[in-house]
Design an enzyme around this catalytic site. Structure first.
Site, PDB file in Angstrom:
ATOM      1  CG  ASP A 127       2.710  -3.481   8.991  1.00  0.00           C
ATOM      2  OD1 ASP A 127       2.973  -4.600   8.476  1.00  0.00           O
ATOM      3  OD2 ASP A 127       2.743  -2.414   8.349  1.00  0.00           O
ATOM      4  CG  ASP A 186       6.423  -3.891   9.692  1.00  0.00           C
ATOM      5  OD1 ASP A 186       7.196  -4.247   8.776  1.00  0.00           O
ATOM      6  OD2 ASP A 186       6.020  -2.726   9.836  1.00  0.00           O
ATOM      7  NE  ARG A 207      -2.471  -0.234   3.745  1.00  0.00           N
ATOM      8  CZ  ARG A 207      -3.278   0.089   4.749  1.00  0.00           C
ATOM      9  NH1 ARG A 207      -4.587   0.113   4.568  1.00  0.00           N
ATOM     10  NH2 ARG A 207      -2.802   0.394   5.925  1.00  0.00           N
ATOM     11  CB  THR A 244      -2.494   7.204  -2.604  1.00  0.00           C
ATOM     12  OG1 THR A 244      -1.744   5.998  -2.829  1.00  0.00           O
ATOM     13  CG2 THR A 244      -1.708   8.391  -3.126  1.00  0.00           C
TER      14      THR A 244
HETATM   15  C1  PRP Z   1      -0.958  -5.027   4.088  1.00  0.00           C
HETATM   16  C2  PRP Z   1      -1.770  -6.322   4.104  1.00  0.00           C
HETATM   17  C3  PRP Z   1      -2.583  -6.211   2.851  1.00  0.00           C
HETATM   18  C4  PRP Z   1      -2.887  -4.736   2.795  1.00  0.00           C
HETATM   19  C5  PRP Z   1      -4.275  -4.500   3.291  1.00  0.00           C
HETATM   20  O1  PRP Z   1       0.120  -5.133   3.244  1.00  0.00           O
HETATM   21  O2  PRP Z   1      -0.953  -7.469   4.170  1.00  0.00           O
HETATM   22  O3  PRP Z   1      -1.913  -6.638   1.685  1.00  0.00           O
HETATM   23  O4  PRP Z   1      -1.924  -4.086   3.644  1.00  0.00           O
HETATM   24  O5  PRP Z   1      -4.631  -3.177   3.169  1.00  0.00           O
HETATM   25  P1  PRP Z   1      -5.768  -2.673   2.156  1.00  0.00           P
HETATM   26  O6  PRP Z   1      -6.929  -3.591   2.325  1.00  0.00           O
HETATM   27  O7  PRP Z   1      -6.050  -1.284   2.641  1.00  0.00           O
HETATM   28  O8  PRP Z   1      -5.202  -2.703   0.773  1.00  0.00           O
HETATM   29  P2  PRP Z   1       1.242  -3.986   3.176  1.00  0.00           P
HETATM   30  O9  PRP Z   1       0.884  -2.984   2.152  1.00  0.00           O
HETATM   31  O10 PRP Z   1       1.498  -3.469   4.549  1.00  0.00           O
HETATM   32  O11 PRP Z   1       2.508  -4.762   2.627  1.00  0.00           O
HETATM   33  P3  PRP Z   1       3.389  -5.913   3.308  1.00  0.00           P
HETATM   34  O12 PRP Z   1       2.548  -7.155   3.340  1.00  0.00           O
HETATM   35  O13 PRP Z   1       4.534  -6.044   2.383  1.00  0.00           O
HETATM   36  O14 PRP Z   1       3.799  -5.465   4.678  1.00  0.00           O
HETATM   37  N1  URA Z   2      -2.236  -3.722   6.758  1.00  0.00           N
HETATM   38  C1  URA Z   2      -1.887  -4.286   7.928  1.00  0.00           C
HETATM   39  O1  URA Z   2      -0.862  -4.994   8.013  1.00  0.00           O
HETATM   40  N2  URA Z   2      -2.645  -4.042   8.999  1.00  0.00           N
HETATM   41  C2  URA Z   2      -3.747  -3.295   8.954  1.00  0.00           C
HETATM   42  O2  URA Z   2      -4.415  -3.125   9.989  1.00  0.00           O
HETATM   43  C3  URA Z   2      -4.112  -2.716   7.723  1.00  0.00           C
HETATM   44  C4  URA Z   2      -3.349  -2.952   6.634  1.00  0.00           C
END
Ligand code: PRP
Ligand code: URA
Length: 210
Positions: free
Chosen positions: A201, A204, A105, A109
């Site tokens: 997160d 993380d 994400r 945005t």
């Molecule tokens: C997180 C999660 C989803 C997304 C959800 O990924 O694992 O993919 O956010 O958010 P949304 O429904 O608002 O799109 P992130 O972008 O943090 O990436 P990562 O898995 O690499 O940490």
């Molecule tokens: N991505 C995450 O990892 N946690 C949240 O709560 C939302 C988006």
């Protein structure tokens, strides 16, 4: 919410989810729990897999016994955090192929940015289970479904640990054909679009990057 949203209600799953949410849970335990909950959710998400029968012989007699029809199946994790769920799915469906979809994400945005995609050659013929721990705004999952439909996939399911009502609404309006399996539907999103109460997160916490 309608019949396409399956909130899996099971005491073991609820218990494990509570430990997962706790901010004091270690990276090691968090990772193990994601995998275990992934297994429990897969049990529900595969409930409609078609069966056939075959003749076997038990120590007592012959019987026509149920066996999976062997429909082609693929699990597609949204990287990074979705990787944490793959092992749980594969323990339930060992013959599944795995397609990887890299997406993050944009922190300003909240729009998903795609950076990687590698699918099994015959993915269009497979039932697809997209996995990601979090369904927040729904942007990432919705884009992932668009991509899989672009490959020609016709039977797509989405499996998440925790969903926000906003994310569910987005999937239901853009992809009403997709069944959603989740461990819990939370209250909503905070100003940074994190799920509340959520679990923080997910990426993380799985990979220990914060
Ligand atoms: C997180 C999660 C989803 C997304 C959800 O990924 O694992 O993919 O956010 O958010 P949304 O429904 O608002 O799109 P992130 O972008 O943090 O990436 P990562 O898995 O690499 O940490
Ligand atoms: N991505 C995450 O990892 N946690 C949240 O709560 C939302 C988006």
């Amino acid at each position: 919410m309608n019949e396409k949203v399956h909130v899996v209600n099971h005491p073991l799953l609820s218990h494990k989810l509570t430990i997962l949410r706790d901010k004091n849970t270690s990276t090691k335990d968090f990772r193990e729990l994601v995998s275990e909950i992934g297994m429990l959710l897969t049990y529900e998400a595969t409930r409609d897999l078609p069966l056939t029968t075959k003749e076997i012989e038990t120590p007592i007699c012959k019987m026509e016994a149920p066996t999976l029809k062997g429909k082609k199946f693929a699990v597609v994790p949204i990287l990074r955090a979705g990787l944490g769920l793959v092992d749980g799915v594969l323990r339930m469906v060992p013959s599944a192929r795995v397609g990887h979809l890299g997406m993050y994400r944009n922190e300003e945005t909240m729009e998903p940015v795609q950076y990687f995609c590698k699918m099994p050659r015959d993915v269009a013929e497979r039932d697809v289970l997209i996995v990601d721990p979090m369904l927040a705004t729904g942007g990432s999952a919705s884009a992932a479904i668009d991509i899989m439909k672009g490959y020609g996939c016709q039977n797509i399911k989405l499996m998440v640990l925790v969903a926000a009502p906003q994310g569910i609404e987005v999937i239901q309006s853009k992809h009403p054909d997709v069944d959603i399996y989740c461990g819990a539907v939370d209250e909503g999103l905070n100003e940074a679009s994190y799920i509340v109460p959520g679990l923080g997160d997910a990426g993380d916490r799985i990979f220990g990057t914060k």
